[in-house]
Write an enzyme that holds these catalytic residues in place. Structure first.
Site, PDB file in Angstrom:
ATOM      1  N   LYS A 160       0.815  -1.204   0.000  1.00  0.00           N
ATOM      2  CA  LYS A 160       0.000   0.000   0.000  1.00  0.00           C
ATOM      3  C   LYS A 160       0.849   1.254   0.000  1.00  0.00           C
ATOM      4  O   LYS A 160       1.863   1.325   0.690  1.00  0.00           O
ATOM      5  CB  LYS A 160      -0.881   0.032   1.251  1.00  0.00           C
ATOM      6  N   GLY A 167      -7.164   3.542  -4.178  1.00  0.00           N
ATOM      7  CA  GLY A 167      -6.788   2.373  -4.965  1.00  0.00           C
ATOM      8  C   GLY A 167      -5.512   2.563  -5.759  1.00  0.00           C
ATOM      9  O   GLY A 167      -5.053   1.664  -6.442  1.00  0.00           O
ATOM     10  N   HIS A 210     -15.296  -4.196   3.685  1.00  0.00           N
ATOM     11  CA  HIS A 210     -14.792  -2.840   3.879  1.00  0.00           C
ATOM     12  C   HIS A 210     -15.985  -2.009   4.340  1.00  0.00           C
ATOM     13  O   HIS A 210     -16.906  -1.764   3.568  1.00  0.00           O
ATOM     14  CB  HIS A 210     -14.226  -2.315   2.556  1.00  0.00           C
ATOM     15  N   ARG A 294     -10.711  13.794   4.456  1.00  0.00           N
ATOM     16  CA  ARG A 294     -11.329  14.625   3.419  1.00  0.00           C
ATOM     17  C   ARG A 294     -12.768  14.144   3.224  1.00  0.00           C
ATOM     18  O   ARG A 294     -13.188  13.169   3.827  1.00  0.00           O
ATOM     19  CB  ARG A 294     -10.578  14.428   2.100  1.00  0.00           C
TER      20      ARG A 294
END
Lengths: 508, 169
Positions: A160, A167, A210, A294
């Site tokens: 990551k 993504g 998720h 955000r």
């Protein structure tokens, strides 16, 4: 803090337009910035003012802080809304705004520092007593080190980007064989997307969901959560469908996850809109994944079930107002969002930039389309391929699925290829309809999602195609001089070259 | 008139017989069934088709010789030709992955990595070139096992749609 009078939106496309819409309703003036590739984009025309910020690649335009700030100064904007992506999670930009005396509509730089760098966020959450996914708390320097660590915690692992989400710069690695190419692409994607190629490793949980919690904090220390969003329908770690409430959450779990999310936000003195992402395993344990500092792409589903305007709330909080509510509202009904991408699912989801020759957008009760495109617009190939977000609301999940299907059926985009049919196939899939789908769902179900053909419809399409070919040939015959029997030269004169006319008169 | 429609991925073309009845009305026969059709062509490649009281809205998209038809959420891609045109086309080679394979850019973008050099032996499915468009990197793979005989792709250069990248033989 004074009232905000003019907002510069440091973004493009649908999210820039989304922010400007709320500003207009609040009587706040808007300023757009645009790159060379975006002179014709809709956000430029939506705003009251617009400033050019450089060449098409975002690194030379939308990501150049000095140019954005220069545009803000020139326009007299007193606040900047960063949207999502670009500079939205860039702490140095927040500091630059502060230094310039411009209100940044988002969290303070310190909260971003604590959460923006994913590895530091994990360390902070461990300190705050929040459960996290096993993995490294530091970026990994070399491929060899990464390889060793992956072998130690066991495959599959996730690589990551430490610098961001969306993504980009994320790769799931099944074993040593794929390691090198995954490492390489994760690093170079991370560099391109976030200007930072740091990559860390996490254990990949089997069949995880998720689920993310929307949090909101004001500058008076009040922090609340606005329930969850289920975002397990992902492809290449990009969310494709999002919904709320999550079909797998009980009210108890929601309360518990909400509480942990609020704790996470408080731990970093958060202000504004934020999202705490969790992975939920098969035993319904949940682990902190990361916090997005955000507004999220999928915020409309939360707006549908809470009745709030999250952008308006962001602005109010930035003006120093207190949150208008002090606890999570019970979700009202069900909302689903699908992301319409300019891509071709039949060609391995290749991006499909190009000119939109025709566009018909769905409407009707409780349907919302957030888009930045219009008929005749050329989708550039420099930016994210998402062209619109279609979201719906209905009293129950079943009705929301039916409504989303109905709305997608009305959506017509010509000139470029989109994933609209793929979205319809997802919504019709038994696993999605059942509600217990994990993040591997779309990867596993690749083939059935291509859709089954209905022979009756194929026959009708054959009829339509034959008539279309007949009319097309007839039209061509009409425009070819002399091709049609009985077409007089006089009628065709405007279309025949003088050379040919001269030739014909000689023949007679 | 007879039209031959070959669907993408199908071997056999299906004949459709068409008889214009004047105006927007047609008599059409497909797969042994005859239909009376009222087909109203609208702007932008849209057609409203009424068949035995059933209403179908068809959307067309032309792509070279191919026509995409969107109808009630289903998309079919046809290659449609009348008999005359079919004869003209006879003798053109069918697509296959035998012999020389040219790999082209599937979209406009930027070549960010070239993974092979001329003379390399490659396996089927092996990555050849990485093209970046819309912030996503796409690895283009070899359609067959063979040898890289030509290489047009240069790292860091922008490429147009359909630009030649690699030849594998």
């Amino acid at each position: 803090m004074p009232k905000i009078r003019k907002v510069l939106v440091a973004n493009r496309g649908e999210i820039a337009i989304r922010v400007m819409r709320t500003c207009k309703e609040l009587g706040i003036a808007t300023v757009a910035v645009y790159s060379e590739a975006d002179r014709s984009a809709l956000h430029v025309r939506t705003a009251d003012q617009a400033f050019f910020v450089g060449p098409p690649p975002s690194r030379e335009s939308y990501l150049v802080q000095e140019r954005i700030l220069e545009a803000a100064k020139q326009s007299g904007a007193d606040a900047i809304h960063p949207g999502y992506g670009f500079l939205s999670e860039n702490a140095s930009f927040v500091r630059a705004c502060e230094a310039a005396g411009i209100t940044f509509i988002g969290p303070p730089a310190s909260a971003m520092d604590a959460m923006g760098e994913k590895t530091r966020a994990r360390a902070n959450m461990i300190k705050a007593g929040v459960p996290v996914v096993p993995g490294t708390t530091e970026p990994i320097a070399t491929e060899a080190e990464a390889r060793d660590y992956a072998q130690k915690i066991g495959f599959p692992v996730m690589l990551k980007a430490a610098g961001g989400g969306g993504g980009k710069g994320m790769r799931r690695v099944e074993g040593l064989a794929d390691f090198e190419s995954a490492w390489r692409s994760a690093k170079s994607e991370a560099l391109n997307a976030f200007g930072n190629d740091a990559v860390y490793i996490e254990k990949y949980l089997e069949k995880p969901h998720h689920v993310e919690i929307q949090v909101f904090a004001d500058s008076h220390g009040n922090v609340i959560h606005l329930n969850e969003r289920e975002c397990s329908a992902q492809r290449r770690h990009q969310k494709v469908v999002e919904e709320t409430p999550s079909p797998i959450l009980t009210p108890e779990m929601r309360a518990k996850m909400g509480e942990v999310a609020v704790k996470a936000a408080k731990a970093v003195n958060y202000v504004g809109a934020g999202t705490v992402e969790f992975l939920v395993d098969v035993h319904r344990n949940f682990y902190f994944l990361e916090m997005n500092t955000r507004l999220q792409v999928e915020h409309p589903v939360t707006e549908w079930v809470t009745g709030l305007d999250l952008v308006a709330l962001q602005i109010k909080v930035a003006e120093g107002e207190k949150l208008p509510l002090l606890q999570a509202p019970t979700p009202n009904g069900h909302s689903i969002e699908v992301r319409v991408y300019a891509e071709d699912p039949s060609r391995n989801f290749m991006p499909s930039p190009g000119k939109i020759t025709y566009l018909r957008v769905p409407g009707g009760p409780n349907v919302r389309d957030d888009s930045g495109v219009f008929p005749g617009y050329t989708v550039p190939n420099f930016y994210d391929p998402m062209i619109s977000k279609l979201s719906v609301w209905a009293p129950t999940r079943q009705e929301a699925i039916a409504r989303a299907q109905r709305a997608l059926g009305e959506y017509v985009v010509k000139g470029i290829t989109t994933n609209i049919r793929y979205l319809k196939a997802i919504l019709a899939h038994p696993e999605f309809v059942g509600g217990d789908y994990d993040t591997g769902f779309l990867g596993r179900e690749h083939t059935p999602l291509q859709g089954v053909e209905d022979p009756k419809l194929t026959d009708m399409a054959l009829l339509a195609g034959a008539v279309h070919a007949y009319q097309r040939d007839a039209k061509r015959a009409k425009t070819l001089p002399g091709a049609k029997a009985g077409a007089s030269d006089a009628a065709n004169q405007g279309r025949i070259s003088p050379w040919r006319l001269a030739l014909r008169s000689r023949r007679r | 008139m007879r039209y031959f429609t070959k669907q993408q991925g199908q071997k056999e073309a299906v004949p459709v017989d068409l008889e214009p009845l004047g105006g927007d009305r047609f008599k059409l026969t497909v797969n042994g069934v005859t239909y009376q059709v009222d087909a109203l062509a609208l702007e932008h490649g849209t057609m409203s088709m009424l068949v035995d009281g059933q209403s179908y809205s068809a959307e067309f998209e032309e792509n070279g010789d191919e026509v995409g038809v969107l109808l009630r959420g289903q998309v079919n891609r046809f290659d449609i030709a009348d008999e005359r045109r079919l004869r003209l086309r006879a003798g053109t080679a069918a697509f296959s992955v035998e012999g020389k394979q040219l790999i082209t850019a599937p979209m406009p973008g930027k070549v960010v990595k070239v993974l092979v050099k001329v003379g390399d032996e490659v396996k089927e499915g092996q990555g050849l070139v990485v093209v970046e468009a819309m912030k996503m990197e796409n690895e283009l793979k070899s359609p067959k096992a063979g040898k890289v005989t030509e290489l047009f792709a240069k790292e860091g250069t922008a490429v147009e749609n359909n630009a030649k990248l690699v030849v594998v033989e």
